[in-house]
Design a protein around this motif. Structure first.
Motif, PDB file in Angstrom:
ATOM      1  N   GLY A 117       0.823  -1.197   0.000  1.00 57.98           N
ATOM      2  CA  GLY A 117       0.000   0.000   0.000  1.00 57.98           C
ATOM      3  C   GLY A 117       0.852   1.239   0.000  1.00 57.98           C
ATOM      4  N   GLY A 118       0.186   2.395  -0.067  1.00 59.24           N
ATOM      5  CA  GLY A 118       0.903   3.648  -0.024  1.00 59.24           C
ATOM      6  C   GLY A 118       0.024   4.817  -0.382  1.00 59.24           C
ATOM      7  N   GLY A 119       0.578   6.001  -0.223  1.00 55.90           N
ATOM      8  CA  GLY A 119      -0.103   7.223  -0.615  1.00 55.90           C
ATOM      9  C   GLY A 119       0.226   7.550  -2.059  1.00 55.90           C
ATOM     10  N   LEU A 120      -0.635   8.329  -2.682  1.00 58.48           N
ATOM     11  CA  LEU A 120      -0.445   8.680  -4.080  1.00 58.48           C
ATOM     12  C   LEU A 120      -0.227  10.182  -4.233  1.00 58.48           C
ATOM     13  N   ALA A 121       0.573  10.561  -5.206  1.00 64.16           N
ATOM     14  CA  ALA A 121       0.845  11.968  -5.498  1.00 64.16           C
ATOM     15  C   ALA A 121      -0.427  12.650  -5.997  1.00 64.16           C
ATOM     16  N   THR A 123      -8.591  19.366 -14.146  1.00 59.04           N
ATOM     17  CA  THR A 123      -9.525  20.336 -13.559  1.00 59.04           C
ATOM     18  C   THR A 123     -10.887  19.742 -13.249  1.00 59.04           C
ATOM     19  N   GLU A 124     -11.305  18.717 -13.982  1.00 57.58           N
ATOM     20  CA  GLU A 124     -12.630  18.137 -13.746  1.00 57.58           C
ATOM     21  C   GLU A 124     -12.666  17.213 -12.527  1.00 57.58           C
ATOM     22  N   THR A 125     -11.516  16.956 -11.923  1.00 54.42           N
ATOM     23  CA  THR A 125     -11.437  16.035 -10.804  1.00 54.42           C
ATOM     24  C   THR A 125     -11.925  16.693  -9.519  1.00 54.42           C
ATOM     25  N   LYS A 126     -12.963  16.099  -8.901  1.00 54.23           N
ATOM     26  CA  LYS A 126     -13.462  16.589  -7.617  1.00 54.23           C
ATOM     27  C   LYS A 126     -12.893  15.756  -6.478  1.00 54.23           C
ATOM     28  N   GLU A 127     -12.850  14.439  -6.672  1.00 50.72           N
ATOM     29  CA  GLU A 127     -12.268  13.522  -5.689  1.00 50.72           C
ATOM     30  C   GLU A 127     -11.138  12.768  -6.357  1.00 50.72           C
ATOM     31  N   VAL A 128     -10.141  12.427  -5.567  1.00 51.51           N
ATOM     32  CA  VAL A 128      -9.020  11.659  -6.084  1.00 51.51           C
ATOM     33  C   VAL A 128      -8.780  10.453  -5.189  1.00 51.51           C
ATOM     34  N   VAL A 129      -8.142   9.449  -5.746  1.00 52.33           N
ATOM     35  CA  VAL A 129      -7.667   8.333  -4.941  1.00 52.33           C
ATOM     36  C   VAL A 129      -6.352   8.804  -4.339  1.00 52.33           C
ATOM     37  N   GLY A 130      -6.334   8.971  -3.033  1.00 48.51           N
ATOM     38  CA  GLY A 130      -5.161   9.503  -2.358  1.00 48.51           C
ATOM     39  C   GLY A 130      -4.240   8.449  -1.797  1.00 48.51           C
ATOM     40  N   GLY A 131      -4.732   7.212  -1.721  1.00 54.23           N
ATOM     41  CA  GLY A 131      -3.919   6.124  -1.201  1.00 54.23           C
ATOM     42  C   GLY A 131      -4.608   4.798  -1.463  1.00 54.23           C
ATOM     43  N   TYR A 132      -3.857   3.734  -1.276  1.00 53.40           N
ATOM     44  CA  TYR A 132      -4.399   2.403  -1.542  1.00 53.40           C
ATOM     45  C   TYR A 132      -3.704   1.393  -0.641  1.00 53.40           C
ATOM     46  N   ALA A 133      -4.335   0.254  -0.484  1.00 54.52           N
ATOM     47  CA  ALA A 133      -3.707  -0.877   0.200  1.00 54.52           C
ATOM     48  C   ALA A 133      -4.316  -2.152  -0.356  1.00 54.52           C
ATOM     49  N   GLN A 134      -3.490  -3.181  -0.459  1.00 56.25           N
ATOM     50  CA  GLN A 134      -3.946  -4.482  -0.925  1.00 56.25           C
ATOM     51  C   GLN A 134      -3.880  -5.443   0.239  1.00 56.25           C
TER      52      GLN A 134
END
Length: 133
Positions: free
Chosen positions: A40-44, A67-78
């Protein structure tokens, strides 16, 4: 069963508090020792990202920010879990850490089961009426 958990939040929520990062580090260490967390980890931010897209037969490469992005995937874990219910319990605990250590933060964790080639082969057999044996 393998699961991917993705944390989604507003693009500019700022850096997480140290207390939260310490709590997540402890939780991650425990999960790795237990053999349930595979990575897992955080994303830029999207400002440091690039999208490669195929649409109408054309391939385009676009540098962020988007610019159209309201939410982002900020991190993940498997994770490797016994059930979806166990994965949900883990995500609830993770989000509780955010609630405790980052008042006012808003976001969500999306839980998705990971399928390998063997899972897709099984789906194809089920659709065609044959079973893998």
């Amino acid at each position: 069963m393998r699961f991917m958990m993705m944390v989604k939040h507003a693009e500019n929520s700022g850096p997480p508090p140290k207390e939260l990062m310490d709590a997540i580090a402890k939780l991650s260490e425990e999960a790795v020792k237990a053999g349930t967390m595979l990575g897992g980890g955080g994303l830029a931010s999207t400002a440091q990202s690039t999208r490669v897209r195929v649409s109408s037969g054309k391939l385009t490469v676009t540098d962020g920010p988007f610019t159209e992005t309201k939410e982002v995937v900020g991190g993940y874990a498997q994770f490797e879990m016994k059930s979806k219910e166990e994965a949900i319990e883990g995500a609830v605990h993770f989000m509780e850490l955010h609630r405790q250590h980052w008042p006012g933060w808003e976001g969500e964790t999306e839980i998705r089961q990971i399928f390998g080639q063997e899972d897709f082969a099984q789906c194809g057999n089920e659709r065609s009426g044959t079973a893998a044996g």
